[in-house]
Write a protein that holds these residues in place. Structure first.
Motif, mmCIF file in Angstrom:
data_model
loop_
_atom_site.group_PDB
_atom_site.id
_atom_site.type_symbol
_atom_site.label_atom_id
_atom_site.label_comp_id
_atom_site.label_asym_id
_atom_site.label_seq_id
_atom_site.Cartn_x
_atom_site.Cartn_y
_atom_site.Cartn_z
ATOM 1 N N TYR A 631 -7.667 -10.985 34.989
ATOM 2 C CA TYR A 631 -6.551 -10.190 35.535
ATOM 3 C C TYR A 631 -7.067 -9.027 36.379
ATOM 4 O O TYR A 631 -6.664 -8.825 37.519
ATOM 5 N N TYR A 687 -2.363 -16.795 32.596
ATOM 6 C CA TYR A 687 -1.377 -16.205 31.690
ATOM 7 C C TYR A 687 -0.616 -17.314 30.968
ATOM 8 O O TYR A 687 -0.433 -17.307 29.753
ATOM 9 N N GLN A 693 -0.968 -11.507 27.219
ATOM 10 C CA GLN A 693 -0.418 -10.561 28.183
ATOM 11 C C GLN A 693 -1.512 -9.654 28.760
ATOM 12 O O GLN A 693 -2.477 -9.297 28.085
ATOM 13 N N ASP A 694 -1.362 -9.301 30.025
ATOM 14 C CA ASP A 694 -2.237 -8.327 30.675
ATOM 15 C C ASP A 694 -2.055 -6.973 29.979
ATOM 16 O O ASP A 694 -0.926 -6.552 29.732
ATOM 17 N N GLN A 695 -3.167 -6.299 29.693
ATOM 18 C CA GLN A 695 -3.072 -4.997 29.007
ATOM 19 C C GLN A 695 -2.263 -3.981 29.792
ATOM 20 O O GLN A 695 -1.736 -3.029 29.241
ATOM 21 N N HIS A 696 -2.232 -4.164 31.096
ATOM 22 C CA HIS A 696 -1.485 -3.194 31.905
ATOM 23 C C HIS A 696 -0.133 -3.745 32.346
ATOM 24 O O HIS A 696 0.509 -3.186 33.220
ATOM 25 N N ASN A 697 0.242 -4.849 31.739
ATOM 26 C CA ASN A 697 1.552 -5.457 32.010
ATOM 27 C C ASN A 697 1.832 -5.754 33.470
ATOM 28 O O ASN A 697 2.968 -5.658 33.931
ATOM 29 N N ARG A 698 0.806 -6.117 34.211
ATOM 30 C CA ARG A 698 1.048 -6.417 35.626
ATOM 31 C C ARG A 698 1.392 -7.889 35.843
ATOM 32 O O ARG A 698 2.012 -8.235 36.826
ATOM 33 N N ILE A 700 3.379 -11.013 35.388
ATOM 34 C CA ILE A 700 4.667 -11.469 34.876
ATOM 35 C C ILE A 700 4.739 -12.998 35.045
ATOM 36 O O ILE A 700 3.733 -13.598 35.382
#
Ligand code: BDP
Length: 701
Positions: A631, A687, A693-698, A700
């Motif tokens: 990511y 994903y 999930q990406d740790q920085h929630n980027r 989707i």
């Protein structure tokens, strides 16, 4: 056809003040020497004439004043040019011979040169000399480079010689005018199944190559089709000879790629079996034909038993049988056989997946060590797969003590953005050259192996697939010229740093405006890591659109026969090439290197997925998990390209010509779009596969 860019040989006039400050300082300092060139009498070789022409033209263009040429010393300051033998004849000045120590003279070899300021008998002059005319030509180009880049302000005293004996390029040009893996237009050599009649651009290309020390060229694709099979016959040899003449003027030898089945396809023989006397005889006749037209013909480049090309396997013979048969034909004339090791099974059953393509070159060739004739050189791609953005170094280097080896790079950016993305490859090549194979203990680096300095190879060197076509700027992307330039410079001297080379190229090509130079330099130096960031991760490679090799397609090659897999599933990714549970490829390396790659603990992050299959949660040496690394690098790669565009926009437009400014801007915008595409496809794919999930929630979707 003649409307083309001069690349780094622009020789833009350096004004005495204003722009080009550093360059003009150098010029002011040397000005006094530049108006008169003194050369020896009676020298008439064509390469010598080329050298004088280049020097006169270059100086004329840089200073605006044409230097005079003379055979006697008339002024107090001048340039003295010649070869070691003739400089002694210049007037009453023993120009060079006694200013060069015997040891230095020996170091020059056949292609080296000296550039030195000499003060004697009230005269103060600069000597440019080689032992041979070729050395002189390289010296002239070096001298012009000093003027162009402003480096001449330092005291002039240089003795230079190339590290490698064979410094080649391979054209993958087809006679229909197309270029296999070409990204800069059509061929400058061929059109409509003929060699072009106007060789203007070929000549300009020869200049470019000679200016960075290239001394050999194979002018047709390694995949030899029906028409190109005829290049070795009297029907086409007169045309090939015209091309050879052009390159000869610049000290470059011509080679041809040949079709192993040529006797069968052309000669009316019923076989191409290398052990059949009629086949051997056929090749001997061809060699005789070729040397009648081209007395200094370099030799044959051969792709055999590879990707459906014919080869000795058809007849139950091996590659030594095949190569030696051709070598015997060329031997009486001093010709060489450049035999490629890119041999693997391209019809694998992907469901079986037991064969590891990475193993193929070593498995095929290593057992043949000692069987090849000494005018055969094995040509080995830098990595075991195929010019990916990241691969380990081929374990075949140095593994054969009694077989000449040369290294093959790819300048054309097949897998590295196809000259629509900036990807300055010199840093990648330097890593390859600096790799210590340990084959003769510590200090057995690839750079020395392919110089014949680890095992005493009779012939060795480096070659690369060229990147040029008939685009006005040669390489499609303007900045991609730096790879061609840098390739030659690196072959001359692999100790040069990637930055030094980039800076030289930028200065020669764009002048010395600091903002322009710094921006281009930063972009070049960041470009390979950036490309790696947004494409396939951690050395696993591929994930490109099949056949075209541009843009992302994660599973494009996953379920096909080519042997190029990543094995991603919901739990993890990577190819297990370890000895205990994998394909055993890691064992092809020597001692500590084998252990280094084989162990999950020590394997370098950037090659982790080339050697190991790991869960997405595996923690890298960087402290990140594999999935988070994927990511992060994909976001970072895109941001990097965005930064370049900001910096490009910030340049003052009048510091660059409009054409190049806009050209680079357009390509950067395209690169950005493509990088985003890569980022989104790769991140989404992993994903979905991993569900993490990406740790920085980027990420989707
Ligand atoms: C691959 C290219 C293919 C070449 C082959 C080769 O995709 O077009 O023919 O290498 O090196 O990278 O022979």
């Amino acid at each position: 056809n003649s409307n083309y860019d001069l690349a780094w040989l622009r020789y833009d006039k350096v004004s005495a003040d204003g722009a080009g400050r550093e360059q003009s300082l150098a010029l002011q300092q040397l000005q006094g020497y530049l108006s008169n060139i003194v050369m020896a009498d009676g020298v008439s070789s064509q390469v010598f004439r080329t050298a004088i022409q280049e020097l006169t033209k270059g100086i004329g263009s840089l200073t605006g004043e044409q230097p005079s040429l003379s055979h006697t010393v008339e002024a107090d300051r001048f340039l003295a040019v010649g070869t070691l033998e003739d400089t002694g004849n210049l007037g009453h000045l023993p120009l060079l011979n006694d200013s060069l120590e015997a040891a230095e003279a020996a170091r020059l070899g056949e292609e080296g040169y000296v550039i030195r300021e000499v003060a004697r008998e009230g005269k103060d002059y600069i000597v440019i000399a080689g032992r041979t005319e070729k050395g002189l030509l390289y010296g002239v180009f070096h001298f012009l480079r000093l003027l162009q880049t402003g480096q001449a302000s330092e005291a002039l005293d240089l003795v230079e010689a190339p590290k490698y004996q064979l410094r080649m390029v391979n054209q993958w040009d087809n006679m229909d005018g197309s270029i296999e893996r070409g990204y800069a237009g059509q061929s400058v050599f061929y059109q409509d199944n003929k060699i072009v009649s106007d060789l203007t651009r070929v000549r300009q290309y020869a200049r470019m190559l000679a200016s960075v020390g290239i001394n050999g060229i194979a002018i047709n694709n390694v995949n030899v089709h029906e028409v190109e099979t005829k290049l070795i016959t009297p029907e086409l040899l007169p045309d090939v000879a015209r091309v050879a003449d052009v390159f000869r003027d610049y000290g470059i030898r011509l080679y041809l790629s040949v079709n192993f089945a040529a006797p069968l396809e052309l000669g009316g023989t019923s076989t191409a079996d290398p052990l059949e006397p009629v086949v051997q005889e056929w090749w001997k006749e061809r060699a005789a034909d070729i040397y009648r037209y081209i007395a200094d013909f370099g030799g044959f480049l051969v792709k055999a038993d590879s990707e459906n090309r014919p080869g000795p396997f058809t007849y139950g013979r091996d590659h030594a049988d095949g190569a030696n048969m051709l070598a015997e034909a060329l031997e009486p004339y001093g010709g060489l056989v450049l035999w490629r090791c890119f041999v693997y099974d391209c019809h694998q059953d992907w469901r079986d997946r037991k064969t590891d393509r990475a193993r193929a070159a070593y498995d095929h060739f290593k057992p043949l060590d000692g069987r090849f004739k000494d005018n055969v050189i094995l040509q080995i791609k830098n990595g075991p797969m195929d010019f990916q953005v990241r691969e380990p170094v081929s374990p075949l280097f140095g593994a054969m003590k009694q077989t000449n080896q040369m290294l093959e790079f790819q300048i054309t950016q097949e897998y590295t953005g196809q000259q629509r993305h900036v990807c300055y490859l010199i840093p990648q090549w330097k890593e390859v050259l600096e790799f210590d194979t340990l084959c003769q203990g510590e200090g057995s680096k690839v750079k020395d192996i392919v110089a014949g300095q680890v095992h005493p190879y009779k012939y060795s060197g480096i070659t690369a697939v060229s990147s040029i076509g008939d685009d006005y700027n040669w390489t499609g992307h303007y900045l991609a010229q730096s790879n061609l330039y840098g390739y030659g410079r690196l072959l001359w001297n692999p100790e040069l740093s990637a930055e030094e080379i980039a800076e030289e190229w930028t200065n020669m090509t764009f002048g010395d405006d600091q903002a322009v130079v710094n921006t281009i330099l930063d972009i070049l130096m960041e470009s390979w890591p950036t490309y790696e960031n947004y494409t396939s991760p951690l050395g696993v490679g591929w994930m490109v659109v099949p056949h075209y090799h541009y843009g992302p397609d994660v599973d494009g090659y996953e379920y096909s026969k080519w042997g190029t897999y990543h094995f991603a599933d919901r739990d993890g990714i990577g190819v297990d090439r370890t000895q205990a549970t994998g394909t055993g490829y890691s064992a092809q390396y020597v001692g500590a290197n084998a252990a280094l790659y084989d162990s999950l603990e020590t394997c370098p992050d950037e090659l982790l997925l080339f050697f190991h299959h790991v869960p997405y949660t595996h923690v890298l040496k960087s402290g990140k998990t594999v999935i988070q690394h994927i990511y992060d690098t994909h976001f970072a790669g895109v941001e990097q390209v965005e930064q370049w565009i900001v910096r490009w926009d910030a340049l003052e437009k009048d510091k660059l010509d409009q054409q190049r400014y806009t050209h680079v801007k357009e390509r950067l915008l395209e690169q950005l779009e493509s990088a985003k595409h890569w980022r989104d496809v790769i991140n989404t794919y992993f994903y979905r596969k991993s569900g993490i999930q990406d740790q920085h929630n980027r990420v989707i979707y």
